[in-house]
Design an enzyme around this catalytic site. Structure first.
Site, PDB file in Angstrom:
ATOM      1  CB  CYS A 106      -3.146 -16.400  27.097  1.00 30.14           C
ATOM      2  SG  CYS A 106      -1.772 -17.544  27.291  1.00 30.14           S
ATOM      3  CG  ASP A 107      -9.199 -14.226  24.851  1.00 29.20           C
ATOM      4  OD1 ASP A 107     -10.231 -14.391  25.538  1.00 29.20           O
ATOM      5  OD2 ASP A 107      -9.131 -13.402  23.922  1.00 29.20           O
TER       6      ASP A 107
END
Length: 173
Positions: free
Chosen positions: A62-63
């Site tokens: 997600c980062d």
């Protein structure tokens, strides 16, 4: 009911109303991560939106995904990019500050899970129950979904190029 997998062997069902290409995008409210916790609208007419649902900014995938869309957003004229997760706005704000996120809106669906349910991307079961699946929508100026990408394995990154091309096409339509 749509499904995704987690670590290739756990099937997770998605709750809510499944929205597909051609459907009118539901208008829902999420909370942005600025200090005033203001409402942001997903869906509706009048602008193109690239909406990126992710499980949590506090994971490597997600980062990376959010950083990539932040970098690419600078070149997307006429497209509003919104990342939505279940992260609390305070945690999202800290993450955005540390990651240098400035070109996209990072929002939370923590209050009522309206986005997750209205778009059919809320994980209903499995170890990640209650967070969002990794799904990308492009909503055209007419308020209709012009593109949808559900990443079948939640621990994998999406097809960025395909999503970005769909957003550009919607902005030029």
């Amino acid at each position: 009911m749509a499904t995704v997998t987690f670590k290739n062997d756990i099937v997770c069902n998605l709750a809510g109303n499944e929205i597909n290409v051609g459907d009118t995008a539901p208008v829902v409210t999420v909370v942005n991560c600025n200090p005033m916790l203001q409402d942001e609208q997903v869906g509706g007419e009048g602008k193109v939106q690239l909406v990126v649902a992710v499980p949590s900014l506090d994971t490597g995938v997600c980062d990376a995904e959010t950083r990539r869309f932040n970098a690419e957003a600078a070149g997307l004229d006429g497209v509003e990019v919104i990342t939505v997760s279940m992260d609390l706005p305070f945690a999202a704000a800290r993450w955005c500050g540390a990651a240098g996120i400035e070109n996209i809106k990072v929002c939370s669906d923590f209050r009522n899970k309206d986005f997750g349910n209205a778009y059919g991307v809320l994980l209903a079961d499995g170890p990640l129950a209650g967070v969002l699946a990794r799904v990308i929508f492009v909503i055209g100026k007419d308020g209709k979904v012009t593109y949808k990408q559900t990443v079948p394995e939640i621990t994998e990154e999406p097809n960025y190029e395909e999503a970005l091309e769909a957003a550009k096409a919607a902005a030029n339509a």
